[in-house]
Design a protein around this motif. Structure first.
Motif, PDB file in Angstrom:
ATOM      1  N   ASN A   5       0.822  -1.215   0.000  1.00  0.00           N
ATOM      2  CA  ASN A   5       0.000   0.000   0.000  1.00  0.00           C
ATOM      3  C   ASN A   5       0.857   1.265   0.000  1.00  0.00           C
ATOM      4  O   ASN A   5       1.778   1.388   0.811  1.00  0.00           O
ATOM      5  CB  ASN A   5      -0.890   0.049   1.245  1.00  0.00           C
ATOM      6  CG  ASN A   5      -1.842  -1.124   1.345  1.00  0.00           C
ATOM      7  OD1 ASN A   5      -2.353  -1.603   0.337  1.00  0.00           O
ATOM      8  ND2 ASN A   5      -2.102  -1.588   2.559  1.00  0.00           N
ATOM      9  N   ILE A   7       0.124   5.333   0.349  1.00  0.00           N
ATOM     10  CA  ILE A   7      -0.868   6.375   0.625  1.00  0.00           C
ATOM     11  C   ILE A   7      -0.272   7.738   0.250  1.00  0.00           C
ATOM     12  O   ILE A   7       0.873   8.027   0.586  1.00  0.00           O
ATOM     13  CB  ILE A   7      -1.248   6.390   2.121  1.00  0.00           C
ATOM     14  CG1 ILE A   7      -1.707   5.004   2.581  1.00  0.00           C
ATOM     15  CG2 ILE A   7      -2.321   7.430   2.394  1.00  0.00           C
ATOM     16  CD1 ILE A   7      -1.814   4.883   4.105  1.00  0.00           C
ATOM     17  N   ASN A 109      -1.177  -0.869  -4.281  1.00  0.00           N
ATOM     18  CA  ASN A 109      -2.493  -0.281  -4.015  1.00  0.00           C
ATOM     19  C   ASN A 109      -2.262   1.172  -3.650  1.00  0.00           C
ATOM     20  O   ASN A 109      -1.621   1.471  -2.640  1.00  0.00           O
ATOM     21  CB  ASN A 109      -3.182  -0.985  -2.833  1.00  0.00           C
ATOM     22  CG  ASN A 109      -3.523  -2.424  -3.125  1.00  0.00           C
ATOM     23  OD1 ASN A 109      -3.964  -2.760  -4.219  1.00  0.00           O
ATOM     24  ND2 ASN A 109      -3.312  -3.292  -2.142  1.00  0.00           N
ATOM     25  N   TYR A 111      -3.631   4.904  -2.481  1.00  0.00           N
ATOM     26  CA  TYR A 111      -4.728   5.528  -1.735  1.00  0.00           C
ATOM     27  C   TYR A 111      -4.486   7.034  -1.648  1.00  0.00           C
ATOM     28  O   TYR A 111      -3.345   7.487  -1.641  1.00  0.00           O
ATOM     29  CB  TYR A 111      -4.811   4.997  -0.300  1.00  0.00           C
ATOM     30  CG  TYR A 111      -5.143   3.536  -0.174  1.00  0.00           C
ATOM     31  CD1 TYR A 111      -6.459   3.117   0.007  1.00  0.00           C
ATOM     32  CD2 TYR A 111      -4.141   2.573  -0.206  1.00  0.00           C
ATOM     33  CE1 TYR A 111      -6.761   1.768   0.138  1.00  0.00           C
ATOM     34  CE2 TYR A 111      -4.430   1.223  -0.079  1.00  0.00           C
ATOM     35  CZ  TYR A 111      -5.745   0.831   0.093  1.00  0.00           C
ATOM     36  OH  TYR A 111      -6.046  -0.513   0.216  1.00  0.00           O
ATOM     37  N   PHE A 134      -6.482   5.164  -7.954  1.00  0.00           N
ATOM     38  CA  PHE A 134      -6.584   4.954  -6.518  1.00  0.00           C
ATOM     39  C   PHE A 134      -7.622   3.902  -6.130  1.00  0.00           C
ATOM     40  O   PHE A 134      -8.756   3.931  -6.593  1.00  0.00           O
ATOM     41  CB  PHE A 134      -6.881   6.280  -5.816  1.00  0.00           C
ATOM     42  CG  PHE A 134      -5.784   7.292  -6.027  1.00  0.00           C
ATOM     43  CD1 PHE A 134      -4.602   7.196  -5.321  1.00  0.00           C
ATOM     44  CD2 PHE A 134      -5.915   8.291  -6.986  1.00  0.00           C
ATOM     45  CE1 PHE A 134      -3.567   8.099  -5.540  1.00  0.00           C
ATOM     46  CE2 PHE A 134      -4.893   9.197  -7.214  1.00  0.00           C
ATOM     47  CZ  PHE A 134      -3.713   9.093  -6.484  1.00  0.00           C
ATOM     48  N   LYS A 135      -7.178   3.022  -5.260  1.00  0.00           N
ATOM     49  CA  LYS A 135      -8.054   1.952  -4.767  1.00  0.00           C
ATOM     50  C   LYS A 135      -9.182   2.530  -3.930  1.00  0.00           C
ATOM     51  O   LYS A 135     -10.320   2.099  -4.017  1.00  0.00           O
ATOM     52  CB  LYS A 135      -7.241   0.955  -3.938  1.00  0.00           C
ATOM     53  CG  LYS A 135      -8.023  -0.268  -3.487  1.00  0.00           C
ATOM     54  CD  LYS A 135      -7.121  -1.245  -2.756  1.00  0.00           C
ATOM     55  CE  LYS A 135      -7.894  -2.447  -2.258  1.00  0.00           C
ATOM     56  NZ  LYS A 135      -8.364  -3.313  -3.370  1.00  0.00           N
ATOM     57  N   LYS A 136      -8.849   3.537  -3.115  1.00  0.00           N
ATOM     58  CA  LYS A 136      -9.865   4.186  -2.293  1.00  0.00           C
ATOM     59  C   LYS A 136      -9.421   5.607  -1.947  1.00  0.00           C
ATOM     60  O   LYS A 136      -8.233   5.880  -1.844  1.00  0.00           O
ATOM     61  CB  LYS A 136     -10.121   3.388  -1.003  1.00  0.00           C
ATOM     62  CG  LYS A 136     -11.436   3.744  -0.341  1.00  0.00           C
ATOM     63  CD  LYS A 136     -11.924   2.626   0.563  1.00  0.00           C
ATOM     64  CE  LYS A 136     -13.301   2.999   1.122  1.00  0.00           C
ATOM     65  NZ  LYS A 136     -13.829   1.971   2.033  1.00  0.00           N
ATOM     66  N   TYR A 138      -9.771   8.664   0.840  1.00  0.00           N
ATOM     67  CA  TYR A 138     -10.147   8.988   2.219  1.00  0.00           C
ATOM     68  C   TYR A 138      -9.982  10.485   2.459  1.00  0.00           C
ATOM     69  O   TYR A 138      -8.885  11.023   2.339  1.00  0.00           O
ATOM     70  CB  TYR A 138      -9.259   8.225   3.211  1.00  0.00           C
ATOM     71  CG  TYR A 138      -9.492   6.735   3.239  1.00  0.00           C
ATOM     72  CD1 TYR A 138     -10.530   6.192   3.999  1.00  0.00           C
ATOM     73  CD2 TYR A 138      -8.658   5.877   2.531  1.00  0.00           C
ATOM     74  CE1 TYR A 138     -10.737   4.814   4.033  1.00  0.00           C
ATOM     75  CE2 TYR A 138      -8.859   4.507   2.569  1.00  0.00           C
ATOM     76  CZ  TYR A 138      -9.893   3.987   3.317  1.00  0.00           C
ATOM     77  OH  TYR A 138     -10.096   2.621   3.351  1.00  0.00           O
ATOM     78  N   HIS A 147      -8.350   6.584   9.236  1.00  0.00           N
ATOM     79  CA  HIS A 147      -8.299   6.116   7.850  1.00  0.00           C
ATOM     80  C   HIS A 147      -7.140   5.144   7.631  1.00  0.00           C
ATOM     81  O   HIS A 147      -7.293   4.125   6.951  1.00  0.00           O
ATOM     82  CB  HIS A 147      -8.163   7.309   6.898  1.00  0.00           C
ATOM     83  CG  HIS A 147      -9.409   8.122   6.764  1.00  0.00           C
ATOM     84  ND1 HIS A 147     -10.667   7.569   6.722  1.00  0.00           N
ATOM     85  CD2 HIS A 147      -9.588   9.476   6.633  1.00  0.00           C
ATOM     86  CE1 HIS A 147     -11.566   8.522   6.580  1.00  0.00           C
ATOM     87  NE2 HIS A 147     -10.930   9.686   6.528  1.00  0.00           N
ATOM     88  N   ILE A 151      -6.964   1.190   6.256  1.00  0.00           N
ATOM     89  CA  ILE A 151      -6.094   0.707   5.184  1.00  0.00           C
ATOM     90  C   ILE A 151      -5.236  -0.457   5.672  1.00  0.00           C
ATOM     91  O   ILE A 151      -5.006  -1.429   4.950  1.00  0.00           O
ATOM     92  CB  ILE A 151      -5.217   1.856   4.648  1.00  0.00           C
ATOM     93  CG1 ILE A 151      -6.092   2.912   3.963  1.00  0.00           C
ATOM     94  CG2 ILE A 151      -4.165   1.325   3.665  1.00  0.00           C
ATOM     95  CD1 ILE A 151      -5.374   4.217   3.641  1.00  0.00           C
TER      96      ILE A 151
END
Length: 213
Positions: A5, A7, A109, A111, A134-136, A138, A147, A151
């Protein structure tokens, strides 16, 4: 091989919009007097990364000595958006960062984690044609710590690229790797942080690979 991941904060990281938002805090409180406007701007600068609604509430409580009403929150939010919208829409991410996204969209991934309100950051990413990476997403008003905990439920190694002390603290509290993206608004605290620091995304691929080892 399991994905990892990464971010990203938005303002001051994905795009260099940090100066615009700092100026916005002066502009939206200018009608309350120059002193209040200056104090609001300074408070924002010390709390970059936190939700604007938290800052609105603080300004009213501490600089205006009154409780903020919902109608006043809506007015400030609308004025803030009117000031920053066109300016932010004209800004573009670095070509190096876009290349990194393209090359690694199946490797990591990605974010977004930002203090910008959730619905507003999604609209910005749609307009800039970045949301596909982006996967998600926030956004505010929930805290970055909460957040990141969500993740981390993926049980994958996680790295956060941010530009504020708030970002650094969130990464420390959640025990994840942190990279500080250098810009004009983190001059004060950057030297006391013992973390990886980057000026640009030119060598981000190599840096990320090394930190994930």
């Amino acid at each position: 091989m399991l994905k990892k991941n990464i971010i990203f904060d938005f303002d001051g990281v994905i795009i260099n919009s940090h100066k615009i938002k700092t100026k916005a805090f002066f502009e939206i409180f200018k009608s309350y007097g120059k002193k209040v406007a200056n104090n609001s701007k300074k408070f924002h600068e010390k709390n970059i990364g936190k939700s604007r609604y938290y800052k609105f509430d603080f300004v009213f409580k501490n600089f205006l000595n009154k409780k903020i009403k919902k109608s006043e929150i809506r007015k400030l939010d609308r004025n803030f958006e009117n000031f920053v919208q066109n300016k932010i829409e004209r800004l573009k991410p670095s070509k190096n960062l876009l290349s990194f996204f393209e090359r690694n969209k199946n490797t990591y991934n990605f974010y977004i984690l930002t203090g910008t309100p959730q619905n507003k950051i999604k609209k910005i990413l749609h307009k800039k044609k970045l949301i596909k990476y982006f996967k998600k997403i926030y956004g505010g008003p929930k805290s970055k710590v909460n957040h990141i905990k969500n993740i981390k439920k993926t049980k994958l190694k996680t790295l956060f690229i941010g530009d504020s002390y708030e970002d650094y603290l969130a990464s420390k509290k959640t025990n994840i790797i942190f990279i500080l993206k250098l810009n004009s608004e983190n001059l004060i605290f950057r030297n006391r942080l013992k973390v990886k620091k980057i000026n640009s995304f030119k060598y981000i691929e190599k840096i990320v690979d090394n930190l994930f080892v």
